[in-house]
Design an enzyme around this catalytic site. Structure first.
Site, PDB file in Angstrom:
ATOM      1  N   ARG A  57       0.840  -1.223   0.000  1.00 55.48           N
ATOM      2  CA  ARG A  57       0.000   0.000   0.000  1.00 55.48           C
ATOM      3  C   ARG A  57       0.866   1.260   0.000  1.00 55.48           C
ATOM      4  O   ARG A  57       0.434   2.335  -0.408  1.00 55.48           O
ATOM      5  CB  ARG A  57      -0.984  -0.001   1.179  1.00 55.48           C
ATOM      6  CG  ARG A  57      -1.896   1.222   1.237  1.00 55.48           C
ATOM      7  CD  ARG A  57      -3.219   0.995   1.976  1.00 55.48           C
ATOM      8  NE  ARG A  57      -3.069   0.211   3.168  1.00 55.48           N
ATOM      9  CZ  ARG A  57      -2.571   0.661   4.336  1.00 55.48           C
ATOM     10  NH1 ARG A  57      -2.201   1.916   4.449  1.00 55.48           N
ATOM     11  NH2 ARG A  57      -2.483  -0.151   5.379  1.00 55.48           N
ATOM     12  N   TYR A 110     -15.878  14.413 -15.901  1.00 59.70           N
ATOM     13  CA  TYR A 110     -16.415  13.049 -15.866  1.00 59.70           C
ATOM     14  C   TYR A 110     -17.487  12.964 -14.766  1.00 59.70           C
ATOM     15  O   TYR A 110     -17.338  13.541 -13.694  1.00 59.70           O
ATOM     16  CB  TYR A 110     -15.263  12.061 -15.633  1.00 59.70           C
ATOM     17  CG  TYR A 110     -15.727  10.677 -15.293  1.00 59.70           C
ATOM     18  CD1 TYR A 110     -16.605   9.982 -16.135  1.00 59.70           C
ATOM     19  CD2 TYR A 110     -15.316  10.047 -14.119  1.00 59.70           C
ATOM     20  CE1 TYR A 110     -17.052   8.715 -15.817  1.00 59.70           C
ATOM     21  CE2 TYR A 110     -15.748   8.769 -13.801  1.00 59.70           C
ATOM     22  CZ  TYR A 110     -16.626   8.113 -14.650  1.00 59.70           C
ATOM     23  OH  TYR A 110     -17.068   6.860 -14.323  1.00 59.70           O
ATOM     24  N   ASP A 182      -6.969  17.188 -15.181  1.00 58.92           N
ATOM     25  CA  ASP A 182      -7.222  15.800 -15.563  1.00 58.92           C
ATOM     26  C   ASP A 182      -6.850  15.672 -17.040  1.00 58.92           C
ATOM     27  O   ASP A 182      -7.495  16.256 -17.911  1.00 58.92           O
ATOM     28  CB  ASP A 182      -8.696  15.441 -15.317  1.00 58.92           C
ATOM     29  CG  ASP A 182      -8.976  13.958 -15.568  1.00 58.92           C
ATOM     30  OD1 ASP A 182      -8.329  13.370 -16.457  1.00 58.92           O
ATOM     31  OD2 ASP A 182      -9.861  13.391 -14.889  1.00 58.92           O
ATOM     32  N   LYS A 207      -7.706   4.133 -19.176  1.00 63.00           N
ATOM     33  CA  LYS A 207      -7.987   4.543 -20.549  1.00 63.00           C
ATOM     34  C   LYS A 207      -6.735   4.375 -21.416  1.00 63.00           C
ATOM     35  O   LYS A 207      -6.168   3.316 -21.433  1.00 63.00           O
ATOM     36  CB  LYS A 207      -8.541   5.972 -20.526  1.00 63.00           C
ATOM     37  CG  LYS A 207      -9.651   6.193 -19.470  1.00 63.00           C
ATOM     38  CD  LYS A 207     -10.825   5.285 -19.730  1.00 63.00           C
ATOM     39  CE  LYS A 207     -12.037   5.416 -18.822  1.00 63.00           C
ATOM     40  NZ  LYS A 207     -11.906   5.643 -17.421  1.00 63.00           N
TER      41      LYS A 207
HETATM   42  C1  4LM Z   1     -15.924   7.220 -19.070  1.00 59.72           C
HETATM   43  N1  4LM Z   1     -14.311   7.804 -17.395  1.00 59.72           N
HETATM   44  O1  4LM Z   1     -15.957   8.420 -19.358  1.00 59.72           O
HETATM   45  P1  4LM Z   1     -11.672   5.411 -13.442  1.00 59.72           P
HETATM   46  N2  4LM Z   1     -11.234  11.152 -15.345  1.00 59.72           N
HETATM   47  C2  4LM Z   1     -11.788  11.088 -16.559  1.00 59.72           C
HETATM   48  C3  4LM Z   1     -12.555   9.983 -16.929  1.00 59.72           C
HETATM   49  O2  4LM Z   1     -13.086   9.957 -18.151  1.00 59.72           O
HETATM   50  C4  4LM Z   1     -12.761   8.944 -15.992  1.00 59.72           C
HETATM   51  C5  4LM Z   1     -12.162   9.043 -14.733  1.00 59.72           C
HETATM   52  C6  4LM Z   1     -11.397  10.158 -14.452  1.00 59.72           C
HETATM   53  C7  4LM Z   1     -15.194   6.841 -17.836  1.00 59.72           C
HETATM   54  C8  4LM Z   1     -15.429   5.696 -17.130  1.00 59.72           C
HETATM   55  C9  4LM Z   1     -16.583   4.817 -17.278  1.00 59.72           C
HETATM   56  C10 4LM Z   1     -11.600  12.221 -17.520  1.00 59.72           C
HETATM   57  C11 4LM Z   1     -13.589   7.803 -16.324  1.00 59.72           C
HETATM   58  C12 4LM Z   1     -12.323   7.973 -13.685  1.00 59.72           C
HETATM   59  O3  4LM Z   1     -12.841   4.888 -14.176  1.00 59.72           O
HETATM   60  O4  4LM Z   1     -11.890   5.491 -11.981  1.00 59.72           O
HETATM   61  O5  4LM Z   1     -10.367   4.744 -13.808  1.00 59.72           O
HETATM   62  O6  4LM Z   1     -11.452   6.938 -13.953  1.00 59.72           O
HETATM   63  O7  4LM Z   1     -16.427   6.350 -19.791  1.00 59.72           O
END
Ligand code: 4LM
Length: 400
Positions: A57, A110, A182, A207
């Site tokens: 961790r 998001y 981000d 992603k």
């Molecule tokens: C989606 N997105 O858009 P985790 N920051 C951005 C994101 O697009 C996302 C996250 C953080 C999508 C998920 C289902 C700009 C997520 C959050 O999913 O926790 O790895 O990331 O389709």
């Protein structure tokens, strides 16, 4: 690893730690804990007086490799990985904010980021102003004595809004505010927020960074002392959002081809956009590479390529949109992005269903908006797939 190596060389070699067997591909250190030679060594490591691993961790060699790699690619002092993008964002917010603080955030982010801010962190007495960060004067107008942070997504999910990183960095530093970007939609291959003046970049590494749709992971990059703070507070104590060694191994493999994948993702996106432009049933296209897109000039300035995320509205609104995403055959109807497969989804009912109707409206996320993450297939096949789906819309959108 010296700085003279190019991006593609660094994405393969940076961060590689020698192993005792001389294996080309690093082993997966699938271990929760690390053995101390003696009590003094354990105490020294806990006190931060001696390098070495303690407990996964707090760090793990497989994770350390991808952290060194991402930091090198970003041109940042340090990086850390987490169990998800939301883990990276939560750990960052929990580290630097406290009750009574105020944050200015992009109104288009998001959906779960919006929920974390607007619902989750408000419960702990942190206040948010959601503003159109594409307009720097809107940011300045919302700065209050207790404002601590400016948080943006650019390009923003899902409307691809472009905010000017350099201009916002200047405002943030003039007012002594932490500036977080981000950078999920770009990765350091297309955009380097730290070099443009941001304090921290955060990522959903689920992603493009991993790129193969088989891992959920997150990351953050920035100055060493800030990343250390996130690791020791937000990650270790507040969220426990640690990436597993196996997932770190997969991310390492994915990152070795990041530049190649991004080039192809962008090429395919550009071909899809060209096709959408010729399609009469399309009302509006949102793509940073379009000269008539509102964020085009700033995108040209701060992104090396316009990315591979596309959004569009159909004439016929939500009904047409639903019919369209039900009609594609090759594209996968799925949330997430940055995978080899082209993914298509409906933000208002899926990724941004956490937004209220009013918030969707304010953010300009219409009920008919469709989002596409261009994959790595042959562009002609993707276009043929869209063409047959458009043909099925004839019953929904009367041909004029
Ligand atoms: C989606 N997105 O858009 P985790 N920051 C951005 C994101 O697009 C996302 C996250 C953080 C999508 C998920 C289902 C700009 C997520 C959050 O999913 O926790 O790895 O990331 O389709």
């Amino acid at each position: 690893m010296t700085k003279e190596y190019g991006f593609s060389t660094q994405q393969i070699h940076a961060g590689h730690l020698k192993n005792s067997a001389g294996a080309l591909t690093s082993p997966i250190y699938q271990s929760s804990t690390f053995v101390f030679d003696n009590a003094q060594q354990g105490a020294n490591r806990f006190a931060g007086e001696e390098d070495g691993f303690i407990y996964t961790r707090l760090g793990n060699p497989t994770e350390q490799e991808i952290e060194l790699k991402l930091a090198a690619l970003e041109g940042a002092e340090a990086a850390l990985f987490t169990a998800s993008g939301m883990g990276a964002i939560s750990a960052t917010m929990h580290t630097f904010l406290q009750s009574g603080d105020h944050v200015i955030s992009s109104e288009v982010v998001y959906g779960c980021t919006h929920a974390l801010f607007d619902e989750g962190l408000r419960k702990y007495g942190i206040d948010f102003a959601f503003v159109d960060t594409t307009k720097t004067d809107a940011i300045v107008k919302n700065i209050k004595p207790n404002t601590k942070m400016i948080y943006i997504e650019t390009p923003a999910n899902p409307t691809l809004d472009i905010s000017d990183i350099q201009a916002i960095a200047a405002i943030a530093h003039e007012h002594d505010l932490l500036f977080v970007v981000d950078n999920t939609f770009c990765t350091p291959y297309l955009q380097r927020p730290i070099e443009l003046g941001a304090d921290l970049a955060v990522y959903s590494a689920t992603k493009y960074i991993n790129g193969h749709g088989d891992v959920v992971a997150g990351a953050g990059t920035g100055k060493q002392d800030m990343i250390d703070q996130i690791r020791m507070v937000g990650l270790k104590d507040m969220t426990g959002s640690v990436i597993s060694p196996f997932d770190a191994f997969l991310v390492n493999r994915g990152m070795k081809t990041l530049s190649l994948r991004m080039d192809r993702h962008v090429q395919n996106a550009q071909k899809i956009v060209e096709f959408l432009e010729s399609e009469a049933k399309v009302q509006q296209i949102f793509y940073p590479g379009n000269p008539n897109f509102a964020g085009y000039a700033v995108a040209q300035q701060q992104m090396s390529q316009p990315g591979a995320m596309i959004a569009f509205d159909l004439k016929g609104g939500r009904a047409a949109g639903e019919k369209f995403i039900n009609s594609v055959e090759l594209m996968s109807l799925a949330v997430s992005l940055g995978d080899a497969e082209t993914l298509i989804e409906h933000p208002a009912s899926m990724t941004h269903s956490t937004y209220s109707e009013a918030d969707l409206k304010q953010a300009g996320i219409s009920q008919g908006l469709i989002r596409v993450s261009a994959g790595l297939e042959d562009a002609a096949d993707l276009i043929n797939d869209m063409a047959q789906a458009f043909a099925k819309l004839d019953t929904v959108i009367p041909v004029s």
